[in-house]
Design a protein around this motif. Structure first.
Motif, short mmCIF file in Angstrom:
data_model
loop_
_atom_site.label_atom_id
_atom_site.label_comp_id
_atom_site.label_asym_id
_atom_site.label_seq_id
_atom_site.Cartn_x
_atom_site.Cartn_y
_atom_site.Cartn_z
N ALA A 64 -11.45 43.61 -4.96
CA ALA A 64 -10.34 44.48 -5.39
C ALA A 64 -9.05 43.98 -4.74
N ILE A 65 -9.14 43.64 -3.46
CA ILE A 65 -7.97 43.12 -2.74
C ILE A 65 -8.44 41.95 -1.89
N GLU A 66 -7.68 40.89 -1.90
CA GLU A 66 -8.02 39.71 -1.12
C GLU A 66 -6.74 39.15 -0.50
N LEU A 67 -6.67 39.18 0.83
CA LEU A 67 -5.52 38.60 1.51
C LEU A 67 -5.99 37.33 2.19
N ASN A 68 -5.19 36.29 2.06
CA ASN A 68 -5.55 35.02 2.68
C ASN A 68 -4.37 34.53 3.52
N GLU A 69 -4.55 34.55 4.84
CA GLU A 69 -3.51 34.06 5.76
C GLU A 69 -2.15 34.68 5.45
N VAL A 70 -2.14 35.99 5.23
CA VAL A 70 -0.88 36.65 4.87
C VAL A 70 -0.01 36.88 6.10
N LYS A 71 1.21 36.40 6.00
CA LYS A 71 2.19 36.63 7.07
C LYS A 71 3.36 37.42 6.50
N LYS A 72 3.92 38.29 7.33
CA LYS A 72 5.14 39.00 6.93
C LYS A 72 6.10 39.00 8.11
N THR A 73 7.24 38.40 7.91
CA THR A 73 8.26 38.35 8.95
C THR A 73 9.48 39.12 8.46
N TYR A 74 9.92 40.09 9.25
CA TYR A 74 11.14 40.81 8.91
C TYR A 74 12.30 40.15 9.64
N GLN A 75 13.36 39.95 8.91
CA GLN A 75 14.53 39.30 9.49
C GLN A 75 15.64 40.34 9.58
N SER A 76 15.99 40.76 10.78
CA SER A 76 17.17 41.63 10.89
C SER A 76 18.29 40.79 11.49
N ALA A 77 19.47 41.38 11.61
CA ALA A 77 20.66 40.62 12.00
C ALA A 77 20.39 39.81 13.27
N SER A 78 19.80 40.44 14.27
CA SER A 78 19.72 39.77 15.57
C SER A 78 18.36 39.13 15.85
N GLN A 79 17.30 39.56 15.14
CA GLN A 79 15.99 39.01 15.50
C GLN A 79 15.01 38.99 14.35
N GLN A 80 13.95 38.20 14.56
CA GLN A 80 12.84 38.15 13.60
C GLN A 80 11.68 38.95 14.17
N VAL A 81 11.04 39.74 13.31
CA VAL A 81 9.84 40.45 13.75
C VAL A 81 8.67 39.95 12.91
N GLU A 82 7.66 39.43 13.58
CA GLU A 82 6.45 38.99 12.86
C GLU A 82 5.50 40.17 12.76
N ALA A 83 5.60 40.91 11.66
CA ALA A 83 4.79 42.13 11.52
C ALA A 83 3.34 41.79 11.21
N LEU A 84 3.10 40.76 10.41
CA LEU A 84 1.73 40.27 10.14
C LEU A 84 1.71 38.78 10.42
N ARG A 85 0.71 38.33 11.17
CA ARG A 85 0.69 36.93 11.63
C ARG A 85 -0.47 36.14 11.07
N GLY A 86 -0.83 36.38 9.81
CA GLY A 86 -1.93 35.61 9.23
C GLY A 86 -3.16 36.49 9.08
N VAL A 87 -3.08 37.43 8.14
CA VAL A 87 -4.21 38.36 7.93
C VAL A 87 -5.06 37.85 6.78
N THR A 88 -6.36 37.68 7.04
CA THR A 88 -7.32 37.32 5.99
C THR A 88 -8.32 38.47 5.91
#
Ligand SMILES: Nc1ncnc2c1ncn2[C@@H]1O[C@H](COP(=O)(O)OP(=O)(O)OP(=O)(O)O)[C@@H](O)[C@H]1O
Ligand SMILES: [Mg+2]
Length: 247
Positions: free
Chosen positions: A5-29
């Motif tokens: 139904a759902i398949e994630l492969n090495e999913v990364k999510k980085t939020y970019q705000s003005a001053s910094q990057q936040v790595e909210a997901l770092r490779g979810v399988t």
């Protein structure tokens, strides 16, 4: 074998705000089977809501692939994402997100009206859901005239009215007292028996996670571990296994 139904492969999510990057997901399988009920647990900030938002196509991965029923969703246009959400996904949030000037019945029917598919069959289904969730006497009330538990039950009916294949809920009982929370989970499992669907729920509550088939624990944006709920004999043991994985 049918696709997940759902398949994630090495999913990364980085939020970019003005001053910094936040790595909210770092490779979810992660794979979630059709008809499976998965509870996502993890400390605040571990990436639970981010993961759920990606599955709902409310947001897109920075990298990695996300497939739903075997279909890679990265190529969908914004319009196709909206269509996917309307027809395939039911969403329940902690802050019930009901429309204040609509009655219970109109809130429940809203997804069908937005999709342009509000025919008699859908109205009958809405009436049935409202009845099953014990809201018949309240169906003409506006949300501010409802208790928290009634508002959350309205949100369940709204999430199910389009017969979604996938139900995603982000701490759905976070604003309810324990009696209403228990009522919510038992109603949800009754509803799942009536029409099976794939469910992913973010929760902090071991008693709620004990309703699921499997618990996936996130830590710092990655899967710290997972286990079948059957392996834990009660909510206390489930909580202990969860604690071990968050260390
Ligand atoms: N839009 C955004 N912009 C920047 N950073 C964000 C954004 N959304 C989330 N984050 C950050 O990403 C990380 C993961 O957030 P997320 O909301 O997924 O956590 P969570 O596990 O759901 O936490 P909680 O239990 O508190 O709801 C956090 O560090 C958060 O501050
Ligand atoms: Mg969250």
């Amino acid at each position: 074998m049918p696709p997940y139904a759902i398949e994630l492969n090495e999913v990364k999510k980085t939020y970019q705000s003005a001053s910094q990057q936040v790595e909210a997901l770092r490779g979810v399988t992660l794979q979630i089977g059709s008809g499976e009920f998965v509870a996502i647990m993890g400390a605040s900030g571990s990436g639970k809501s981010t993961l759920l938002h990606l599955c709902a196509l409310l947001d897109r991965p920075t990298s990695g692939t996300l497939k739903v029923n075997g279909q890679d969703l990265s190529g969908l246009t914004e319009r196709q994402c909206v269509e996917f959400r309307r027809h395939q996904v039911g969403l329940i949030f902690q802050q019930f997100n009901l429309i204040p000037n609509l009655s219970v019945r109109d809130n429940v029917l809203l997804p069908a009206r937005l999709a342009g598919t509000c025919d008699q069959k859908v109205v009958d289904r809405a009436v049935h859901l409202i009845d099953r969730l014990g809201l018949s006497a309240r169906q003409l009330h506006k949300p501010d005239a409802l208790s928290g538990g009634e508002q959350q039950r309205t949100a369940i009916a709204r999430a199910l009215v389009m017969r979604p294949a996938l139900l995603l809920a982000d701490e759905p009982t976070g604003n309810l007292d324990s009696a209403n929370a228990r009522h919510f989970w038992s109603l949800l499992s009754d509803m799942l028996e009536e029409s099976p669907l794939t469910v992913v729920v973010v929760t902090h509550e071991p008693a709620a996670a004990a309703e699921a088939d499997r618990v996936v624990v996130l830590r710092d944006g990655a899967v710290a571990g997972q286990f079948d709920v059957e392996e834990a004999k009660d909510a206390g043991e489930l909580a202990a296994r969860y604690q071990l994985l968050t260390r």
